[in-house]
Design a protein around this motif. Sequence first.
Motif, short mmCIF file in Angstrom:
data_model
loop_
_atom_site.label_atom_id
_atom_site.label_comp_id
_atom_site.label_asym_id
_atom_site.label_seq_id
_atom_site.Cartn_x
_atom_site.Cartn_y
_atom_site.Cartn_z
N ASN A 289 0.81 -1.32 -0.39
CA ASN A 289 0.07 -0.42 -0.06
C ASN A 289 0.86 1.02 0.11
O ASN A 289 0.89 2.00 0.97
CB ASN A 289 -0.89 0.02 1.16
CG ASN A 289 -1.89 1.27 1.42
OD1 ASN A 289 -1.77 1.73 2.62
ND2 ASN A 289 -1.92 1.94 -0.02
N TRP A 294 -0.92 11.14 -7.06
CA TRP A 294 -1.05 10.79 -7.77
C TRP A 294 -0.75 11.82 -9.72
O TRP A 294 -1.03 11.35 -10.46
CB TRP A 294 -2.61 10.69 -7.74
CG TRP A 294 -3.64 9.63 -6.67
CD1 TRP A 294 -2.48 8.96 -6.34
CD2 TRP A 294 -4.54 9.31 -6.64
NE1 TRP A 294 -3.53 7.66 -4.94
CE2 TRP A 294 -4.51 8.44 -5.99
CE3 TRP A 294 -5.63 9.45 -7.23
CZ2 TRP A 294 -6.00 7.71 -5.35
CZ3 TRP A 294 -7.28 9.07 -6.48
CH2 TRP A 294 -7.25 7.95 -6.28
N LEU A 725 -13.37 9.37 -3.42
CA LEU A 725 -12.87 8.62 -2.84
C LEU A 725 -13.20 8.11 -1.57
O LEU A 725 -13.47 8.93 -0.53
CB LEU A 725 -11.46 9.26 -3.45
CG LEU A 725 -10.90 9.47 -4.76
CD1 LEU A 725 -9.90 10.66 -4.57
CD2 LEU A 725 -10.88 8.56 -4.92
N ASP A 734 -5.85 3.95 5.78
CA ASP A 734 -5.84 4.11 3.93
C ASP A 734 -5.85 5.60 2.96
O ASP A 734 -6.76 6.33 4.13
CB ASP A 734 -7.23 3.55 3.27
CG ASP A 734 -7.40 4.14 1.61
OD1 ASP A 734 -6.66 4.50 1.06
OD2 ASP A 734 -8.42 4.14 1.49
N THR A 754 -2.63 6.64 -1.80
CA THR A 754 -2.99 4.95 -1.51
C THR A 754 -3.17 4.69 -3.25
O THR A 754 -3.71 5.70 -4.23
CB THR A 754 -4.56 4.43 -1.36
OG1 THR A 754 -4.18 4.53 0.34
CG2 THR A 754 -4.31 3.14 -2.13
N SER A 755 -2.11 4.24 -4.16
CA SER A 755 -1.64 4.23 -5.53
C SER A 755 -1.94 2.69 -5.53
O SER A 755 -3.05 2.85 -6.66
CB SER A 755 -0.43 4.89 -5.81
OG SER A 755 0.97 4.09 -4.95
N LEU A 772 -4.99 -3.26 -7.26
CA LEU A 772 -5.39 -1.95 -7.23
C LEU A 772 -5.02 -0.51 -8.15
O LEU A 772 -4.25 -0.81 -6.95
CB LEU A 772 -6.68 -2.16 -6.65
CG LEU A 772 -7.78 -0.69 -6.85
CD1 LEU A 772 -9.19 -1.34 -7.73
CD2 LEU A 772 -8.57 -0.74 -4.99
N THR A 774 -4.73 2.76 -8.38
CA THR A 774 -6.51 3.65 -8.14
C THR A 774 -6.35 4.20 -9.21
O THR A 774 -7.50 4.60 -9.26
CB THR A 774 -5.80 4.05 -6.16
OG1 THR A 774 -4.31 4.96 -6.76
CG2 THR A 774 -6.08 3.03 -5.28
N TYR A 775 -5.94 5.20 -9.41
CA TYR A 775 -5.77 5.60 -10.82
C TYR A 775 -5.70 5.09 -12.54
O TYR A 775 -5.70 6.38 -13.43
CB TYR A 775 -4.71 6.86 -10.88
CG TYR A 775 -3.65 6.65 -10.36
CD1 TYR A 775 -2.26 5.81 -10.84
CD2 TYR A 775 -2.27 7.39 -8.64
CE1 TYR A 775 -1.70 5.54 -10.51
CE2 TYR A 775 -1.51 6.82 -8.76
CZ TYR A 775 -0.71 5.83 -9.21
OH TYR A 775 0.60 5.37 -9.53
N GLN A 789 -9.91 2.21 -13.00
CA GLN A 789 -9.86 1.33 -11.48
C GLN A 789 -9.74 2.62 -10.37
O GLN A 789 -10.31 1.83 -9.59
CB GLN A 789 -8.42 0.86 -11.25
CG GLN A 789 -8.24 -0.16 -12.43
CD GLN A 789 -6.56 -0.84 -11.85
OE1 GLN A 789 -6.24 -1.49 -10.91
NE2 GLN A 789 -5.67 -0.96 -12.93
N THR A 790 -10.58 3.56 -10.81
CA THR A 790 -10.72 4.26 -9.38
C THR A 790 -12.03 4.37 -8.82
O THR A 790 -12.77 4.38 -7.87
CB THR A 790 -10.12 5.54 -10.15
OG1 THR A 790 -9.13 6.12 -10.95
CG2 THR A 790 -11.20 7.07 -8.54
N PHE A 793 -11.88 1.13 -6.95
CA PHE A 793 -11.24 2.15 -5.11
C PHE A 793 -12.51 2.44 -4.87
O PHE A 793 -12.54 2.08 -3.70
CB PHE A 793 -10.36 2.79 -5.11
CG PHE A 793 -8.94 3.34 -4.34
CD1 PHE A 793 -9.49 2.81 -3.04
CD2 PHE A 793 -9.63 4.67 -4.14
CE1 PHE A 793 -8.87 2.97 -2.62
CE2 PHE A 793 -8.97 5.31 -3.16
CZ PHE A 793 -8.58 4.88 -2.35
#
Length: 821
Positions: A289, A294, A725, A734, A754-755, A772, A774-775, A789-790, A793
Motif C-alpha cells: 500500500n 497521483w 474517494l 488508507d 493509496t496508489s 488495484l 487507484t488511478y 480502477q478509481t 477503489f
Amino acid sequence: MGEPRALTKHQRYSLSGRLAAVAAALCLTSATVALLPAPSSAATGPGGETVAAGGHTARISRTEYGIPHILARDFDGLGYGYGYAFAQDNVCELADQVVTLRGERSRFFGPDGESGEGSNLASDTYYKGQRRAGTVQRLLDRKAPLGPTAELRRMVEGYAAGYNRYLRDTDVGKLPDPRCKGKPWVRPITPLDLWSVVYDVNKVTAEVPLAPDIGDAKPPTADAGGTEAPNTPDSKGEAPSETSGATAATPIAPGAPDAQGLATADVGSNGWALGRDATRTGNAMVLTNPHLPWTVGNFRFYQVQLTIPGTLDVSGAGLYGTPLVEIGHNQNLAWTHTASDAQHASFYALKLVPGDPTSYVVDGKAERMKRRTVPVSVRDENGKLSTVDRTLYTSRFGPVLSSAWTTKTAYAIRDANADNLRSMNAWLAMGKAHNLAQLRTAQNTYQGIPWTYTLAADTSGGTYFTDSSAVPHLTDAQLGRCTLPAGEETPAALDGSTSSCAWGSDPDALVPGVYGPSHQPKLSRTDYVANSNNGPQYTNPEAPLTGLPGVYDIDPRLDQRPQLGLRMIAQRRDGTDGLGAPGFTEDTLRASMLGNRVLSAETGRDDVVDMCRAHPSLTAADGKEVDVRQACTTLARWDTRADATSRGAALWITFYAHLLGEGPPDTWHRVPYDPAQPLTTPRGINGDDMRVQRALASAVQDFAARDLPVDTELGAVQKWAGIPLPGCDVGCFDVVEAGPDSGTGTPPAGAFGTSFLMAVELTADGPRAHTLLTYGESANPASPHYADQTRLFSRKQWVTERFTQAEIAGDPALKVTTLHS
C-alpha cells in the motif's frame, strides 16, 4: 495455453522433485515461447540464444483494465514490449520527464514554470549541468555490481527502442493523448534518458527536491551584506531577463532536508508481510500500500507482468519510466517497500573565507568551490530562442544551495544515492529470487535500494524486514558533536569546517560513505513484520529493533497510522476486529486494508461528542459564536470510518485539520505520549481545552461558508475525475488527500495517497493475488484506463490478478499485440 505450477518446497528437495522441476521448466519454456512468432531471420545474442533480427520480439497481452503482460524470449524483447506498452498508455508522461532530465524545459516552455518565476531555468541548470558533467554516463561505465548488469543494459536499450517504435507506428501528430499530440517536445528517447530517470528516482528523497535551489545558487556580493550576484556570467542572443533567485538567508523550502540534513519527499506507505503463524491457511501473505502523488509523472505506478520463460516471471508495479517491477511477486516470493525513516542525505554548513563567498574552510585550510558553466536554451514570450550561461557551484560535501547563502555561510547537500544506478540490479535480482535468502543476497550484493524499507515473505511461511537503503555512515557521536542547530531561517546541518564530520565507511559497504549490510536493521519472523513509515524499532513489537545508529531511527515515536496498522494486525490475529475467526485470510486481508478505520476518531470522537453536547455553542477562531448542535449529532451518528459514503468523516477531517493548527498534539490529547506505552499513546482529545472547542466551531464555519451540510458524505468533497474517494490523512490507514475537483483539471488538481494495492497469498500451488491501481494504467484523460480502477477503489473492489498463461488467455476481453523487429 497454460503453464504448470511450480512444485512444493518439499518436492524440490527430493531427487524426483528436482527431476520433475527440470521437466516442468522445459515444459514451461517450450509451451510459452511457442506463443511468440518465429523470427523471419535469426541472429545469435550475447548469451548464445537465438533472437529475432534486430533483437526484439515480444507479445503484449492486455487483460482487464488494460493491464499488460509482457512475454519475450530475452531481455531485449522484454524491454521492447514494456517500452511499447508503457508508451501506449503514458507517452506524454515519459516525454515530459525526458524534457526535464535533458534540461530543456526553458527551451520548450519558457524560463518560468508552474513553481514560480525562473523555476524552469533553475531546474534546467541543475539537469543540464548533470548531463554536461557526464554523471549518469560515468556510472554506466562501471561494471556490475557498481554499474548495471548486461541483462539490464539490454532491457533498457529494448525499452527505449519499444517506446520509439510506438512513436513511429503512431506518429506524434496522431497521438491519442491531446496533451502532447503534435508537440515538438515529444521525441525519440535514448537509453541514457531512461538511466537518467532511474538516477533521478534514486535521489528523490534528497537532492532532487532541491534541484531548482541548486540550479539557482548564486554567491552573495561581499559589499552588499548578502546581495546576490546575478547567475548570468555570459549570455548569447537576446536572453530574457532572469528573475533573481532566493536572497541571502532565505529559508530552505518546505519539504526539503530537515534536522541533521535528512531530506524528505512527498512519499509514504503501509506494508505488511504476514507469516505462517498469523494466517489461518499457514501461507504467507504480503500487503502492498504505497502512498504517492497521483499527479506527478515519475511518481505514479504502472502495473505490469514481465515474463521470460525459465528466467523471470514477476508481476507488480514500477514507477513511470523505470524498466522493472519494483513492488510485486513471483511464483514463490512477494515483497513491498515503504519509505525509510532513515537519513539518506546530509546538509553541511560551509564556513566561508572572509571576502570570498565561493571559498570555504576545512580543517583551517581554504578550498575553492568547483564551478561549472552550463548553457541553457531559453524561449522568450515571442518564441525566440537564446542561450543563457549559468553557473553551478559544488563543494567537497556536494552541490551548494542558493538558500541561506550569505557572505559567512553556505549550505551544501550530500546525497547517499549520488552514485547509485545499482537499484535496478537489486530489483531484477529480487524478481528472480526464489526465497527470502536469495532476496537478502540480491540486496547485499548490489546494495542499491535507494530510500525504502523492504518487507517480504516466501512460500516457507517466513517473513523478513530490512532497511537496506543507502544511509550515511554517521555515528551517534558524530551527530552529537557535529550537528549545528537550526536557526529561524537556516536548517540544522553538520559542521563542514572539519573533516571529522564527514561520512565514514563500513568494510562491507559496496561504496564509501554509507553503512554496509552488517549494520542495517533486519528482522526475520514467522508471525509478521509491518511498517507504516515509522522507524524500524516497532516492526514487530514483540521483537523491538534497538541499538541502531541514530541515523536509522530518528524518532521512535509512532504516529497514528503505524499505531493503527499494528492494532489492526493484533485484532485480526485475536479475532476482535469484527471480521470473523482469528487469523488472516486473503479476504480478511483485503477487508482490513479497505476498512477505512480512522484511529484519531476511534480514540477521540467520543470525547468531542461529550464536549459539544456540554457546549452546544462554541467560539470560533474569528471570535464568532457558532451553533454546533447539528455537528454534534453528525459526529455521534458517524461510524468512525472514512468510506466514500460516510457522513461525519468530512467534518472530522476538517475539525482535525483545525486542531492540528492549534498547536502540538501532546498539548491537547487527553492522554499524553508515554514512552512506556508507545503503541497506545497519545490518545483521546481534551474537550475542556479551548483550542479543541475553537477547532470544532471553525470547522462548522467552513462548511457553512461552502454551503455544505455538516453531514456531507466524504465522497462529495473528495474526488478524482469526479469519482468519490474514501480514505483520509488524520489517523487513517488508507491514506487519501484530495479536493472536490481533483483530477478534473479544476483546482485543486492534485491528490495523494493509496496508489498501487496488492494483497497476495503465497500458496504451494502458486500465488493468489488481488490488485488495484487507484488511478488506472493511463494518465491520459481520454483513455478508458484513466480512472476505470478509481471506480473500483471508490466501491472497495479489487482486480483478481491473472498470473499464469492460462489465466491470461482466459480473459474474454484479452487484447494481444505481437511486436517483431
